[in-house]
Scaffold this active site. Structure first.
Site, PDB file in Angstrom:
ATOM      1  N   ASP A   8     -12.411  -1.588  52.939  1.00  0.00           N
ATOM      2  CA  ASP A   8     -13.826  -1.925  52.378  1.00  0.00           C
ATOM      3  C   ASP A   8     -14.207  -0.795  51.523  1.00  0.00           C
ATOM      4  O   ASP A   8     -13.842   0.329  51.569  1.00  0.00           O
ATOM      5  CB  ASP A   8     -14.844  -2.281  53.367  1.00  0.00           C
ATOM      6  N   MET A   9     -15.238  -1.048  50.717  1.00  0.00           N
ATOM      7  CA  MET A   9     -15.858   0.180  49.836  1.00  0.00           C
ATOM      8  C   MET A   9     -17.118   0.679  50.425  1.00  0.00           C
ATOM      9  O   MET A   9     -17.339   1.834  50.869  1.00  0.00           O
ATOM     10  CB  MET A   9     -15.870   0.052  48.488  1.00  0.00           C
ATOM     11  N   ASP A  10     -18.228  -0.013  50.299  1.00  0.00           N
ATOM     12  CA  ASP A  10     -19.609   0.366  50.725  1.00  0.00           C
ATOM     13  C   ASP A  10     -19.632   0.584  52.458  1.00  0.00           C
ATOM     14  O   ASP A  10     -19.404  -0.369  53.118  1.00  0.00           O
ATOM     15  CB  ASP A  10     -20.617  -0.943  50.546  1.00  0.00           C
ATOM     16  N   SER A 109     -13.651  -5.313  48.121  1.00  0.00           N
ATOM     17  CA  SER A 109     -15.205  -5.216  48.391  1.00  0.00           C
ATOM     18  C   SER A 109     -15.891  -6.450  47.911  1.00  0.00           C
ATOM     19  O   SER A 109     -15.331  -7.061  47.047  1.00  0.00           O
ATOM     20  CB  SER A 109     -15.545  -4.320  47.603  1.00  0.00           C
ATOM     21  N   LYS A 142     -17.764 -12.096  51.576  1.00  0.00           N
ATOM     22  CA  LYS A 142     -17.447 -11.824  52.895  1.00  0.00           C
ATOM     23  C   LYS A 142     -18.785 -12.200  53.552  1.00  0.00           C
ATOM     24  O   LYS A 142     -19.802 -12.181  53.076  1.00  0.00           O
ATOM     25  CB  LYS A 142     -17.445 -10.258  53.412  1.00  0.00           C
ATOM     26  N   ASP A 167     -16.981  -1.446  57.755  1.00  0.00           N
ATOM     27  CA  ASP A 167     -17.963  -0.831  58.624  1.00  0.00           C
ATOM     28  C   ASP A 167     -19.157  -1.660  59.039  1.00  0.00           C
ATOM     29  O   ASP A 167     -20.092  -1.269  59.752  1.00  0.00           O
ATOM     30  CB  ASP A 167     -18.735   0.081  57.561  1.00  0.00           C
TER      31      ASP A 167
END
Length: 220
Positions: A8-10, A109, A142, A167
């Site tokens: 994931d990115m954020d 993402s 998501k 996260d």
């Protein structure tokens, strides 16, 4: 056996959740409604246009302003990302470690592709990812698993052979729905949140990624 790692990115690569919260609050003020801490927490991991649509429904907004609300939030976060100095703790070491392994590496993402590119460019990380997939134009973001399924397909790996790094609760739900192994690295205040019990592994930070449990999982 794990053949690919999908990030994931954020909140995993970039500490953007505080940036998103600020952008949400300022966009709310601009469009005449209040964004609370609870509003921010409930929308972590969701696609930005879906957040705008939710607020159109729950805040009594004119539906015609949804696109402008989305663009206001994205534009502000991109501007803030360009002022950051470093990715999250452990990211560079983890990507370097994976680069020396036979594992494939991807990114999946909910953020739009232009923000993904801004983050990877800012930190010089683009070459570490063989694929990057945004849920921006997918039917659902998501916690729907499609963005993870798309990333696995682009890497040429079955979802069951992928490790997803997340996260947020919504992200972990998406990874597990895609039948992936899920590693969560929650923010410190949520580390013991029972909702993360659905994840297969939990770490305080990616600085702890090179550990015996994950080495065994990855066959390294």
């Amino acid at each position: 056996m794990i053949e690919a790692v999908i990030f994931d990115m954020d909140g995993v690569i970039v500490d953007s959740e505080p940036l998103w919260l600020q952008a949400k609050k300022e966009a709310g003020a601009r469009f005449g409604f209040t964004v609370t801490e609870e509003d921010g927490a409930q929308t972590v991991g969701l696609r930005i246009d879906e957040i705008s649509q939710r607020w159109v429904r729950t805040k009594g907004l004119d539906p015609a302003c949804a696109d402008a609300l989305t663009e206001a939030m994205i534009g502000q976060v991109i501007a803030q990302v360009r002022q950051l100095d470093d990715p999250m703790a452990g990211v560079r070491d983890t990507l370097g470690w994976l680069a020396r392994s036979p594992l494939k590496v991807g990114l999946a993402s909910s953020s739009p592709l232009r923000l993904i590119d801004a983050v990877l460019e800012r930190f010089g990380l683009a070459d570490h990812f063989q694929v990057r997939v945004s849920a921006e134009h997918l039917p659902l973001g998501k916690p729907h698993p499609q963005v993870y399924l798309e990333a696995a397909a682009a890497l040429g790996v079955l979802p069951q052979h992928c490790l997803a790094i997340e996260d947020s609760v919504n992200g972990v739900i998406a990874a597990k729905a895609a039948q992936m192994t899920a590693l969560c690295v929650p923010e410190p205040a949520l580390y013991r949140d029972q909702r993360f019990g659905i994840a297969d592994f939990r770490l305080p930070s990616l600085a702890d990624f090179d550990c015996p449990q994950l080495r065994r999982l990855l066959g390294l």
